[in-house]
Scaffold this motif. Sequence first.
Motif, PDB file in Angstrom:
ATOM      1  N   ASP A  86      50.021 -27.150  15.580  1.00 29.88           N
ATOM      2  CA  ASP A  86      50.707 -25.903  15.261  1.00 29.88           C
ATOM      3  C   ASP A  86      51.961 -25.768  16.107  1.00 29.88           C
ATOM      4  O   ASP A  86      51.883 -25.581  17.327  1.00 29.88           O
ATOM      5  CB  ASP A  86      49.762 -24.710  15.466  1.00 29.88           C
ATOM      6  CG  ASP A  86      48.592 -24.768  14.501  1.00 29.88           C
ATOM      7  OD1 ASP A  86      47.618 -25.479  14.808  1.00 29.88           O
ATOM      8  OD2 ASP A  86      48.660 -24.122  13.450  1.00 29.88           O
ATOM      9  N   ARG A 119      66.010  -2.524  20.520  1.00 32.43           N
ATOM     10  CA  ARG A 119      65.617  -3.645  21.343  1.00 32.43           C
ATOM     11  C   ARG A 119      66.822  -4.337  21.972  1.00 32.43           C
ATOM     12  O   ARG A 119      66.684  -5.244  22.763  1.00 32.43           O
ATOM     13  CB  ARG A 119      64.889  -4.685  20.481  1.00 32.43           C
ATOM     14  CG  ARG A 119      63.546  -4.213  19.991  1.00 32.43           C
ATOM     15  CD  ARG A 119      62.601  -3.997  21.152  1.00 32.43           C
ATOM     16  NE  ARG A 119      61.331  -3.495  20.668  1.00 32.43           N
ATOM     17  CZ  ARG A 119      60.445  -4.245  20.019  1.00 32.43           C
ATOM     18  NH1 ARG A 119      60.668  -5.501  19.804  1.00 32.43           N
ATOM     19  NH2 ARG A 119      59.325  -3.712  19.600  1.00 32.43           N
ATOM     20  N   VAL A 168      61.892 -11.590  17.590  1.00 28.41           N
ATOM     21  CA  VAL A 168      61.320 -12.075  16.335  1.00 28.41           C
ATOM     22  C   VAL A 168      60.243 -13.132  16.615  1.00 28.41           C
ATOM     23  O   VAL A 168      59.178 -13.133  15.994  1.00 28.41           O
ATOM     24  CB  VAL A 168      62.437 -12.636  15.427  1.00 28.41           C
ATOM     25  CG1 VAL A 168      61.840 -13.245  14.177  1.00 28.41           C
ATOM     26  CG2 VAL A 168      63.426 -11.534  15.081  1.00 28.41           C
ATOM     27  N   THR A 179      56.630 -11.960  17.385  1.00 25.07           N
ATOM     28  CA  THR A 179      55.801 -11.723  16.201  1.00 25.07           C
ATOM     29  C   THR A 179      55.317 -13.041  15.599  1.00 25.07           C
ATOM     30  O   THR A 179      54.147 -13.175  15.214  1.00 25.07           O
ATOM     31  CB  THR A 179      56.602 -10.919  15.144  1.00 25.07           C
ATOM     32  OG1 THR A 179      56.984  -9.679  15.709  1.00 25.07           O
ATOM     33  CG2 THR A 179      55.777 -10.679  13.895  1.00 25.07           C
ATOM     34  N   VAL A 180      56.222 -14.007  15.540  1.00 28.74           N
ATOM     35  CA  VAL A 180      55.870 -15.313  14.987  1.00 28.74           C
ATOM     36  C   VAL A 180      54.711 -15.935  15.776  1.00 28.74           C
ATOM     37  O   VAL A 180      53.780 -16.507  15.196  1.00 28.74           O
ATOM     38  CB  VAL A 180      57.099 -16.260  15.005  1.00 28.74           C
ATOM     39  CG1 VAL A 180      56.709 -17.673  14.609  1.00 28.74           C
ATOM     40  CG2 VAL A 180      58.192 -15.720  14.088  1.00 28.74           C
ATOM     41  N   ASN A 225      52.394 -14.356  17.646  1.00 25.38           N
ATOM     42  CA  ASN A 225      51.140 -13.647  17.358  1.00 25.38           C
ATOM     43  C   ASN A 225      50.582 -14.050  15.997  1.00 25.38           C
ATOM     44  O   ASN A 225      49.378 -14.153  15.798  1.00 25.38           O
ATOM     45  CB  ASN A 225      51.361 -12.132  17.357  1.00 25.38           C
ATOM     46  CG  ASN A 225      51.343 -11.535  18.748  1.00 25.38           C
ATOM     47  OD1 ASN A 225      51.149 -12.255  19.737  1.00 25.38           O
ATOM     48  ND2 ASN A 225      51.553 -10.253  18.847  1.00 25.38           N
ATOM     49  N   LEU A 226      51.474 -14.282  15.058  1.00 21.91           N
ATOM     50  CA  LEU A 226      51.047 -14.566  13.699  1.00 21.91           C
ATOM     51  C   LEU A 226      50.515 -15.984  13.546  1.00 21.91           C
ATOM     52  O   LEU A 226      49.497 -16.207  12.893  1.00 21.91           O
ATOM     53  CB  LEU A 226      52.230 -14.361  12.752  1.00 21.91           C
ATOM     54  CG  LEU A 226      51.905 -14.493  11.275  1.00 21.91           C
ATOM     55  CD1 LEU A 226      51.072 -13.316  10.812  1.00 21.91           C
ATOM     56  CD2 LEU A 226      53.169 -14.620  10.455  1.00 21.91           C
ATOM     57  N   LEU A 227      51.216 -16.964  14.137  1.00 21.19           N
ATOM     58  CA  LEU A 227      50.886 -18.369  13.875  1.00 21.19           C
ATOM     59  C   LEU A 227      50.150 -19.054  15.019  1.00 21.19           C
ATOM     60  O   LEU A 227      49.613 -20.148  14.827  1.00 21.19           O
ATOM     61  CB  LEU A 227      52.161 -19.158  13.560  1.00 21.19           C
ATOM     62  CG  LEU A 227      52.930 -18.687  12.322  1.00 21.19           C
ATOM     63  CD1 LEU A 227      54.183 -19.528  12.123  1.00 21.19           C
ATOM     64  CD2 LEU A 227      52.047 -18.776  11.085  1.00 21.19           C
ATOM     65  N   ASN A 228      50.162 -18.467  16.204  1.00 19.64           N
ATOM     66  CA  ASN A 228      49.489 -19.072  17.366  1.00 19.64           C
ATOM     67  C   ASN A 228      49.833 -20.554  17.516  1.00 19.64           C
ATOM     68  O   ASN A 228      48.967 -21.418  17.554  1.00 19.64           O
ATOM     69  CB  ASN A 228      47.970 -18.870  17.227  1.00 19.64           C
ATOM     70  CG  ASN A 228      47.140 -19.417  18.379  1.00 19.64           C
ATOM     71  OD1 ASN A 228      46.006 -19.849  18.204  1.00 19.64           O
ATOM     72  ND2 ASN A 228      47.698 -19.447  19.571  1.00 19.64           N
ATOM     73  N   PRO A 229      51.136 -20.877  17.610  1.00 17.82           N
ATOM     74  CA  PRO A 229      51.511 -22.278  17.835  1.00 17.82           C
ATOM     75  C   PRO A 229      51.266 -22.656  19.298  1.00 17.82           C
ATOM     76  O   PRO A 229      51.165 -21.775  20.154  1.00 17.82           O
ATOM     77  CB  PRO A 229      53.017 -22.290  17.537  1.00 17.82           C
ATOM     78  CG  PRO A 229      53.464 -20.904  17.906  1.00 17.82           C
ATOM     79  CD  PRO A 229      52.308 -19.991  17.552  1.00 17.82           C
ATOM     80  N   SER A 230      51.149 -23.948  19.585  1.00 19.20           N
ATOM     81  CA  SER A 230      51.103 -24.334  20.999  1.00 19.20           C
ATOM     82  C   SER A 230      52.473 -24.751  21.509  1.00 19.20           C
ATOM     83  O   SER A 230      52.671 -24.838  22.722  1.00 19.20           O
ATOM     84  CB  SER A 230      50.065 -25.431  21.251  1.00 19.20           C
ATOM     85  OG  SER A 230      50.233 -26.494  20.365  1.00 19.20           O
ATOM     86  N   THR A 274      50.618 -11.616  22.768  1.00 16.45           N
ATOM     87  CA  THR A 274      49.327 -11.393  23.410  1.00 16.45           C
ATOM     88  C   THR A 274      48.982 -12.555  24.339  1.00 16.45           C
ATOM     89  O   THR A 274      49.395 -13.682  24.113  1.00 16.45           O
ATOM     90  CB  THR A 274      48.224 -11.267  22.349  1.00 16.45           C
ATOM     91  OG1 THR A 274      48.273 -12.421  21.517  1.00 16.45           O
ATOM     92  CG2 THR A 274      48.416 -10.034  21.513  1.00 16.45           C
ATOM     93  N   LEU A 326      46.268 -14.263  24.666  1.00 14.86           N
ATOM     94  CA  LEU A 326      45.588 -15.370  23.990  1.00 14.86           C
ATOM     95  C   LEU A 326      46.589 -16.278  23.283  1.00 14.86           C
ATOM     96  O   LEU A 326      46.443 -17.496  23.269  1.00 14.86           O
ATOM     97  CB  LEU A 326      44.568 -14.820  22.980  1.00 14.86           C
ATOM     98  CG  LEU A 326      43.666 -15.859  22.298  1.00 14.86           C
ATOM     99  CD1 LEU A 326      42.883 -16.674  23.314  1.00 14.86           C
ATOM    100  CD2 LEU A 326      42.719 -15.199  21.307  1.00 14.86           C
ATOM    101  N   ALA A 327      47.646 -15.684  22.719  1.00 16.34           N
ATOM    102  CA  ALA A 327      48.621 -16.483  21.983  1.00 16.34           C
ATOM    103  C   ALA A 327      49.580 -17.222  22.906  1.00 16.34           C
ATOM    104  O   ALA A 327      50.174 -18.220  22.509  1.00 16.34           O
ATOM    105  CB  ALA A 327      49.404 -15.602  21.006  1.00 16.34           C
ATOM    106  N   ASN A 363      48.554 -20.920  26.317  1.00 17.91           N
ATOM    107  CA  ASN A 363      48.808 -22.353  26.229  1.00 17.91           C
ATOM    108  C   ASN A 363      50.079 -22.654  25.447  1.00 17.91           C
ATOM    109  O   ASN A 363      50.210 -23.699  24.832  1.00 17.91           O
ATOM    110  CB  ASN A 363      47.620 -23.054  25.568  1.00 17.91           C
ATOM    111  CG  ASN A 363      46.369 -22.969  26.416  1.00 17.91           C
ATOM    112  OD1 ASN A 363      46.381 -23.357  27.570  1.00 17.91           O
ATOM    113  ND2 ASN A 363      45.302 -22.424  25.855  1.00 17.91           N
TER     114      ASN A 363
END
Lengths: 387, 387
Positions: free
Chosen positions: A208, A248, A311, A314-315, A317-322, A350, A352-353, A356
């Motif tokens: 990801d 922002r 932006v 949000t990406v 949080n949505l996709l949880n890439p590493s 977040t 968690l996101a 890593n």
Amino acid sequence: MSDARGQLVAPDARALLRMLRTGGPKTRAQLAELTGLARSTVSARLEGLLSSGLAVPAGDESSTGGRPPALVAFNPAARVVLAVDLGATHGVVALTDLAGSILHTESRELAIASGPEPVLDWAIAAAKRVLTASGRARTELVGIGVGLPGPVEHASGLPTNPPIMPGWNRFDVPGYVGRHFDVPVLVDNDVNVLALGEHAVTWPDVTDMVFVKVSTGIGAGIISGGRLQRGAQGSAGDLGHVRVPFTRRTPQHGAEDADLEALASGPAIAAWMTERDAPALTSQDVMEAGLRGDPLAVQGLRQAGRDLGEVLATVVNLLNPSVVVIGGSVARAGEHLLAGVREVVYGQSTPLATQNLSIVHSRAGATGGVLGAAIMVIQRVLDEASA
Amino acid sequence: MSDARGQLVAPDARALLRMLRTGGPKTRAQLAELTGLARSTVSARLEGLLSSGLAVPAGDESSTGGRPPALVAFNPAARVVLAVDLGATHGVVALTDLAGSILHTESRELAIASGPEPVLDWAIAAAKRVLTASGRARTELVGIGVGLPGPVEHASGLPTNPPIMPGWNRFDVPGYVGRHFDVPVLVDNDVNVLALGEHAVTWPDVTDMVFVKVSTGIGAGIISGGRLQRGAQGSAGDLGHVRVPFTRRTPQHGAEDADLEALASGPAIAAWMTERDAPALTSQDVMEAGLRGDPLAVQGLRQAGRDLGEVLATVVNLLNPSVVVIGGSVARAGEHLLAGVREVVYGQSTPLATQNLSIVHSRAGATGGVLGAAIMVIQRVLDEASA
């Protein structure tokens, strides 16, 4: 040798070939163990790969006694790929092997806006020259990959309303190029192509990843579940038109919501600098001023990074890439853009996101585009199941 | 019958089985044509499917002369799946066939917060009862799927810091359930499970879809490239913690940025209503007030839809889905929430991303959770390649 349907790799043999490509040389016994297939089935499937030259004997495994088992390896030299990278003002054509290694290349400045025929005529002529110069036969060519600086309907290979490419809308790029070479021609936008190349070369084990290109425009290539995701109509990754609320941003950027591209692209930063008596026109100017340490460029780049970070939070949080990779000419202006991105993403996404998550510069240089275009073809030809 | 590695479907036969499942009954000649495999290879692979009962003879194809060719069909009755849907205050256990059709079900109110052992003990006992009641043997069971109302590390099946599930953090759900049934136990969060079920039943041909659940919390399940995407650590789809800037909201919602969940979830709308002398506590209360046409509930739902739409506009630009499905109890309060979502998404996302976009209500009812949990198991057991 190819099977009855003209495929380079028989559907049955794809999994074996993938293991050899990604896992290195293997014995027949190891392949049987890894696939759960009978040893006799493995041997039968290897036959096709060996006779096509895609797999080759690779010596013996070291052994403590008896006859050592023979190793079989993937042979990237077995075939070649033509890769074409067309930007707003440049063209690169390369011949690569099946690992994406460049064998021969030719490049020049050009204007994509001069229209499809003159640009593609040059690319076709250059392609013939690199093929000849490298001494490879037409029959060794398995496909052509083309990256374009605008939206492309990947399934058909047609550019769709590309803003900086007058005359290219719905032009049949695969048909025009394919008349000269009897192989599949795959076309995609430059950001997807760069994402494929960066993923294959630098982050092959990452499932990801998000690749963001910041230059004249802003776009993303999304790798989820190990595969490039293009969305339902092929427009996935359009970050440039996400609206960023004005609260922002620093007051200097105005008091209206705006598209990300109007805030954080090279021309947007250049315009902001020009208003402040530090004249700049293009992404290139911004990059050079940033590298020189020009205070306004540094300030503009940092803020652009924060806007992009809004932006990307949000990406993430949505996709949880590493991995998030930032590329494009604006990103090459030192650490300022990336510092702004990191400040906002690590602050907002977040735990968690982000625990890593790496946010890094692209490592692809000037040949990133052709590398990605080659990888696009290699994956299609060697990996994709027919059914 | 299963192969040497204990798999229900031999790797070789998966593509054939998928064609029968998704494309209906086929003759051997049709399967050979579709796969590009030799007729003899197709017949050999079908043998295993026929002897396991997963494929069955399905009569003859109509023919204009000569002996008509025999059809083979997928047989969803060949095996069964146990599906467990655990919510904050409910539990549903179902036995399904391999198409996800429910054969027998049992449900009750329960408190997930009472901890894993009492909740899972009930689920295990109910699972044994539905298996017995349906007259199916233990040996026919291929797997158990469990949906939980909190974050789950899908690879291990462990809940990770679930906010409304005290005592469940890192509890070994697969191990605890698996002691009673010698089959794989797959666990995921409820939103991913609902997305899988909605996709399989209502939108099977859609490759790119986003399912959003709005109830006590807000989360999304992402289908890209036809597959559920969980991200690098399994936290993909976390919409609830995306920050929404205050300028996008009506003044009544305060003048601070806030997490989407603090604005648009059931409890957030309930709190906003309560402050305005329309007492409401839960998502259920909001839903009922909305269905009654209570003006404050309608106003709160509409605004929650707009706030959700702000975030979904970015999601749509990023992922280019063709369908966004809105589910969860708050979405069941009539059209108000959806109207707010549509107003903002169609106004803000790019034309290319929205021209073929549908934003719709979930069609899954009270059994959506068990259906999705069953689909999760069926896909793993029948589809996934071993190598």
